[in-house]
Write an enzyme that holds these catalytic residues in place. Structure first.
Site, PDB file in Angstrom:
ATOM      1  N   GLY A 268      20.556  13.270  47.635  1.00  0.00           N
ATOM      2  CA  GLY A 268      20.386  13.375  46.226  1.00  0.00           C
ATOM      3  C   GLY A 268      19.319  12.325  45.829  1.00  0.00           C
ATOM      4  O   GLY A 268      18.388  12.529  45.658  1.00  0.00           O
ATOM      5  N   ALA A 269      19.756  11.304  46.687  1.00  0.00           N
ATOM      6  CA  ALA A 269      18.975  10.512  46.407  1.00  0.00           C
ATOM      7  C   ALA A 269      19.506   9.126  47.124  1.00  0.00           C
ATOM      8  O   ALA A 269      21.137   8.820  48.111  1.00  0.00           O
ATOM      9  CB  ALA A 269      19.444  10.140  44.934  1.00  0.00           C
ATOM     10  N   MET A 270      18.843   7.974  46.693  1.00  0.00           N
ATOM     11  CA  MET A 270      19.003   6.665  48.468  1.00  0.00           C
ATOM     12  C   MET A 270      18.492   5.430  47.032  1.00  0.00           C
ATOM     13  O   MET A 270      17.627   5.857  46.868  1.00  0.00           O
ATOM     14  CB  MET A 270      18.176   7.032  49.072  1.00  0.00           C
ATOM     15  CG  MET A 270      17.801   5.525  50.065  1.00  0.00           C
ATOM     16  SD  MET A 270      19.800   5.312  50.118  1.00  0.00           S
ATOM     17  CE  MET A 270      19.830   3.925  51.266  1.00  0.00           C
ATOM     18  N   GLU A 305      22.364   5.607  41.711  1.00  0.00           N
ATOM     19  CA  GLU A 305      21.936   4.860  42.089  1.00  0.00           C
ATOM     20  C   GLU A 305      21.529   3.331  41.829  1.00  0.00           C
ATOM     21  O   GLU A 305      20.956   2.497  42.635  1.00  0.00           O
ATOM     22  CB  GLU A 305      20.496   5.037  42.931  1.00  0.00           C
ATOM     23  CG  GLU A 305      20.179   6.660  43.349  1.00  0.00           C
ATOM     24  CD  GLU A 305      21.482   6.835  44.792  1.00  0.00           C
ATOM     25  OE1 GLU A 305      21.662   6.055  45.625  1.00  0.00           O
ATOM     26  OE2 GLU A 305      21.915   7.780  44.792  1.00  0.00           O
ATOM     27  N   HIS A 308      23.969   0.623  42.089  1.00  0.00           N
ATOM     28  CA  HIS A 308      24.279   1.072  43.514  1.00  0.00           C
ATOM     29  C   HIS A 308      23.847  -0.550  43.603  1.00  0.00           C
ATOM     30  O   HIS A 308      23.979  -1.671  44.593  1.00  0.00           O
ATOM     31  CB  HIS A 308      23.878   1.602  44.893  1.00  0.00           C
ATOM     32  CG  HIS A 308      24.494   2.799  45.265  1.00  0.00           C
ATOM     33  ND1 HIS A 308      25.903   1.562  45.908  1.00  0.00           N
ATOM     34  CD2 HIS A 308      24.238   3.878  45.486  1.00  0.00           C
ATOM     35  CE1 HIS A 308      26.469   3.054  46.223  1.00  0.00           C
ATOM     36  NE2 HIS A 308      25.293   4.016  46.026  1.00  0.00           N
TER      37      HIS A 308
HETATM   38  N1  BES Z   1      23.455   6.274  49.594  1.00  0.00           N
HETATM   39  C1  BES Z   1      23.999   7.221  49.163  1.00  0.00           C
HETATM   40  C2  BES Z   1      22.409   8.585  49.847  1.00  0.00           C
HETATM   41  C3  BES Z   1      22.463   8.255  51.634  1.00  0.00           C
HETATM   42  C4  BES Z   1      23.095   7.829  52.274  1.00  0.00           C
HETATM   43  C5  BES Z   1      21.041   8.780  51.826  1.00  0.00           C
HETATM   44  C6  BES Z   1      22.835   8.394  53.103  1.00  0.00           C
HETATM   45  C7  BES Z   1      21.299   9.475  53.437  1.00  0.00           C
HETATM   46  C8  BES Z   1      22.231   9.093  54.063  1.00  0.00           C
HETATM   47  C9  BES Z   1      23.542   7.599  48.065  1.00  0.00           C
HETATM   48  O1  BES Z   1      24.143   7.223  47.040  1.00  0.00           O
HETATM   49  C10 BES Z   1      24.258   9.236  47.465  1.00  0.00           C
HETATM   50  O2  BES Z   1      25.303   8.191  47.369  1.00  0.00           O
HETATM   51  N2  BES Z   1      23.265   9.956  46.556  1.00  0.00           N
HETATM   52  C11 BES Z   1      24.523  11.092  46.675  1.00  0.00           C
HETATM   53  C12 BES Z   1      24.646  11.201  45.378  1.00  0.00           C
HETATM   54  C13 BES Z   1      25.560  10.753  44.449  1.00  0.00           C
HETATM   55  C14 BES Z   1      25.967  10.712  42.906  1.00  0.00           C
HETATM   56  C15 BES Z   1      27.047  10.444  45.019  1.00  0.00           C
HETATM   57  C16 BES Z   1      23.860  11.890  47.326  1.00  0.00           C
HETATM   58  O3  BES Z   1      22.855  11.611  47.611  1.00  0.00           O
HETATM   59  O4  BES Z   1      24.357  12.883  47.638  1.00  0.00           O
HETATM   60 ZN    ZN Z   2      26.103   6.104  46.256  1.00  0.00          ZN
END
Ligand code: BES
Ligand code: ZN
Length: 869
Positions: A268-270, A305, A308
């Site tokens: 989803g995002a980083m 994000e 974090h």
């Molecule tokens: N740190 C993660 C993103 C991530 C982790 C990207 C491992 C690639 C590999 C980010 O903070 C995250 O947890 N994103 C979630 C969305 C969130 C609202 C739970 C996601 O990407 O699904």
């Molecule tokens: Zn996360």
């Protein structure tokens, strides 16, 4: 369950928590120079390293073409280091080591979406969590090495945007039509938070003044045509910044915060420091192009994000086993934020629905693991519902138990103790304990063992003494890998209602304190215990686990009438919803008669529709076929579940009679007071529309077609399209053609077009084949793949027949091209072993046949675990 079939290979690659060792060298600073060309990229780096413990100097690197390496100014020859496909090792390095390397990498052909990669025509982005940085340069790529980063990015001027973390120091000409920018990040960070972006993007600018008076420049980068869709994200960002100041005392710490949107992203995002990279699906939000659910998701991911920055970035994880330290806490924080955006009860309902639909099944099958695992082969396989959602629940339990003030004292202590550090779950619980003055160490058990506890409760009313005795018992299914399962602390939020009047009892406080009940929450932390509530003047109905105060399977011998009572009188919206779900589960899985449920719906719903349409829309939830299937451990027959669920929906539609049509015609989303209310009205109307269609009333199709054509709102348009397509209405084809023509240049909307068709209850292998052969289907774009495979998985009956080929085919294809995604998609099939024969053996054979064909650690670890039942 037995040990995985190929123990030799497994044992080789498994990493264990117990083997953790401090890094031998720390990095004080890194200077990176990244020069992007059309057919390669040069990366030069200078690491200032300092010895911390005895041992070799180890730099991790993967798929890097090493051009040169120097140690303290001296060129190293091949004999002075050992290089293999994963690392570069220097023996006997001096205590102060300046390492300079030059490598060549190929982002232009990187399809794995990890490291630096070309994300479509004119955009290069990075994704380094968890272990992507080693694909950019040689580095001790582990989260307990924190360094100051300075980054020079150089590229052709056809990429006007050059970004990296921190502050822009300098930019200028680099000759031959090229330019550069130099960025410096003043905060020490682990390599997984490094990011850079090279591209041609437009920007939406905003600003925010922190509680400390810092003026922060906010920038969201996206394609020019998508900039109007970035305003909701911008507002959500400002809102999140304020929220974290108000609720956790955490202001932002840099002068800029940038978000970059890309359509090529696995997740989803980083949360890269000061430079988040987002899947377009989690940043672009617009009523015309995206649904209400997607708009809510954008806001929560933006918040996630952003949060974090303190829980993850300022305080990070010592090692990847501690992933739930940052993810579980940050999910809990974003859930709390979202509870302020819409009805808190509905947010909780949606979060628990996700937990029960994904985490509970995961935890009861072959992929079950503790929220903090103790071993893994491929860490990318552990970004799971258990780490995220169960991790969040553990934090919520502790927060519930402490109450607002003490929880805040605990988090304050955590930030005070550990700012700038890489820490463990133990550190978190110890800081909460110290700050709050309440010993929470028993909660560590939740982090360390797998499985969903079963909580059995019994109630006994003593009319003579006017007391109500509640006895509790907890248990866990034995787990082959975790023989010593212990009791966990379970906060049980409870209320008693007068069965005659529907009023809630005020519980007598003396007795409650004695019984370990505070603010309506009983902490049950034994294998068995009971409490006695006094002053109960007549037979009560008890409501347990209000707001889902613990992630357990509750067993209580309610009568169906008592559940119907809670549907009517429970004032906790979550437990009101839970009562409908429990009743429905009994009807659909245990053959109970539906009439009590129907009567309760008739009595309850009209009122709720009027007062809280959003909550009303959730009261119409009927457990999905997937969820129902996950409650069955043997002889699961997907077709039978489908039939039973359809029969129930038919009954509901028939019994509600004219109510559906009247409600549909009476409600107007355009005249609601806010977004949340309007979203509720749209949700209810769409449900009514689908029920009218079920009644066989052909007006439904006219209503739907009308709604489809006249609206400018995606939730309404899609709701109507769904009714037309899924019921094979005469207007379905026309609507699909129209939708395609309208949105063919809007990838997120087009994803919905693929999804609706893939999710058709009577989709066939040919339906899926046609979609995957469509010119707009693209195996290089995870969102598009997921729109079809996610749509298909809506219907377990289809998933478990022709769908099996689809998922196995994807896993095979993606094994090398994008193993992270391949592994995730394969997990759709993880409950194969519950199927009734002959399906069970058929699926098993297909999974076995895949085994020799896969190479990646990601897919093979998942496949081995799946087959180890
Ligand atoms: N740190 C993660 C993103 C991530 C982790 C990207 C491992 C690639 C590999 C980010 O903070 C995250 O947890 N994103 C979630 C969305 C969130 C609202 C739970 C996601 O990407 O699904
Ligand atoms: Zn996360």
């Amino acid at each position: 369950m037995n040990i995985a079939a190929n123990p030799v290979v497994e044992a080789d690659q498994t990493v264990y928590l117990k083997d953790y060792q401090k890094p031998t060298f720390l990095v004080e600073s890194i200077n990176l120079d990244i020069q992007v060309f059309a057919d390669h990229t040069n990366v030069n780096s200078t690491l200032v390293m300092k010895r911390q413990t005895q041992g070799d100097l180890v730099l991790l690197g993967r798929d890097l073409e090493l051009k040169s390496i120097q140690l303290n100014g001296e060129q190293l020859s091949n004999s002075q280091y050992v290089l293999d496909s994963e690392q570069l090792v220097i023996k006997n390095a001096p205590d102060h080591a300046i390492i300079e390397t030059s490598v060549v990498i190929h982002p232009e052909t990187n399809t794995q979406l990890e490291g630096l990669y070309l994300a479509g025509g004119d955009l290069f982005v990075t994704q380094n969590e968890p272990e992507g940085f080693r694909k950019i340069t040689f580095y001790p790529d582990r989260p307990d090495v924190l360094a100051e980063f300075t980054t020079r990015v150089e590229a052709d001027k056809k990429f006007p945007v050059l970004l990296a973390n921190g502050n822009l120091l300098e930019k200028g000409e680099a000759g031959e039509g090229r330019h550069y920018a130099i960025w410096q990040d003043p905060t020490k960070k682990p390599s997984y938070l490094f990011a850079c972006v090279i591209g041609d993007l437009a920007v939406l600018k905003g600003s925010y003044v922190t509680s400390e008076g810092r003026n922060v420049a906010l920038e969201i980068y996206a394609e020019e045509k998508d900039i109007p869709k970035c305003h909701i994200a911008m507002e959500a960002l400002k809102h999140s910044m304020r929220w974290d100041e108000e609720h956790y005392g955490r202001p932002y710490d840099l002068d800029n915060y940038m978000i970059v949107a890309t359509s090529q992203f696995n997740m989803g995002a980083m949360e890269n420091k000061g430079l988040n990279i987002f899947n377009t699906s989690c940043v672009l939000a617009d009523e015309e192009f995206t649904t209400d659910a997607a708009i809510m998701r954008v806001q929560s991911v933006i918040a996630h994000e952003y949060f974090h920055n303190w829980t993850g970035n300022r305080i990070t994880c010592r090692d990847w086993f501690q992933l739930c330290l940052k993810e579980g806490l940050t999910v809990f924080r974003d859930q709390s934020f979202s509870e302020d955006l819409q009805s808190a009860a509905v947010q909780r309902i949606d979060d628990v629905a996700v937990l029960k639909a994904h985490q509970f099944p995961e935890d009861s099958g072959p992929l079950s693991h503790p929220p903090r695992p103790d071993h893994f082969v491929e860490i990318n396989n552990f970004y799971t519902a258990t780490v995220y959602e169960k991790g969040a629940e553990i934090n919520r339990m502790m927060a519930t138990l402490l109450g607002k003030e003490k929880f805040r004292a605990g988090t304050d202590e955590y930030f005070k103790r550990h700012d700038g550090q890489a820490v463990t779950v133990e550190d978190w619980v110890a800081a909460l304990t110290a700050g709050s003055g309440v010993d929470l160490s028993a909660f560590l058990t939740w982090y360390n063992q797998p499985g969903t506890p079963k909580l059995e409760a019994k109630g006994e009313y003593d009319a003579l003494n006017q007391t109500y005795r509640l006895s509790f018992k907890q248990s866990l299914k034995p787990h082959p890998k975790y023989p010593n399962l212990k009791a966990v602390p379970i906060p049980v939020a409870l209320a008693l209602f007068n069965a005659e009047t529907g009023e809630q009892y005020t519980l007598h406080s003396d007795a409650l304190v004695e019984n370990n009940v505070k603010d309506g929450v009983y902490l049950f932390d034994q294998l068995e215990a009971s409490i006695e509530l006094t002053g109960v003047t007549s037979q009560p109905v008890v409501s347990l686990l209000r707001n889902f105060s613990a992630p357990v399977n509750l067993v209580f011998n309610y009568t169906d009438e008592q559940l119907a009572f809670l549907m009517r009188y429970e004032t906790n919206g979550f437990n009101q919803w839970q009562a409908t779900q429990t009743l429905l589960e009994r009807i659909l899985l245990n053959g109970h008669d539906a009439s009590i449920y129907i009567q309760a719906m008739k009595k309850t719903v009209p009122d709720v529709v009027e007062k809280d349409p959003l909550l009303a829309s959730r009261l119409f939830d009927v457990p999905t076929e997937g969820y129902l299937g996950s409650r069955i451990d043997v002889e699961y027959n997907p077709d039978q579940i489908k039939q039973q669920r359809n029969a129930l929906l038919d009954t509901l539609a028939r019994e509600l009679g004219s109510f559906c049509k009247e409600t549909y015609l009476a409600l107007d989303p355009a005249i609601q007071k806010d977004f949340s209310q309007a979203m509720g009205v749209r949700a209810i109307k769409n449900i009514m529309l689908s029920l009218i269609a079920r009644q066989g009333d052909t007006d439904a199709f006219d209503f739907a077609y009308q709604q489809y054509q006249t609206t400018h709102n995606m939730s309404e348009r899609l709701g109507a399209l769904r009714v037309l397509v899924w019921n094979d209405a005469p207007q379905a084809k026309q609507a699909l053609t129209d939708f395609y023509a309208r949105f063919k240049d809007e990838p997120l909307s087009l994803d919905q077009w693929f999804m609706v068709q893939a999710a058709h209850p009577n989709a066939t292998a040919q339906t899926i084949e046609a979609l995957t052969q469509h010119p707009d289907y693209d195996l290089g774009t995870p969102n598009r793949i997921r729109s079809v495979s996610g749509g298909l998985s809506n219907n377990p009956a289809n998933t478990w027949s022709f769908g099996v080929q689809h998922y196995i085919g994807l896993a095979k294809y993606l094994d090398e091209k994008n193993p992270i995604l391949g592994s995730r998609l394969l997990q759709v099939l993880s409950r194969w072993y519950t199927l009734a024969e002959p399906q069970r053996s058929q699926v098993k054979n297909e999974l076995e046949a895949l085994k020799p064909l896969v190479k990646s650690k990601n897919v093979s670890e998942t496949l081995n675990s799946m087959l180890s039942v």
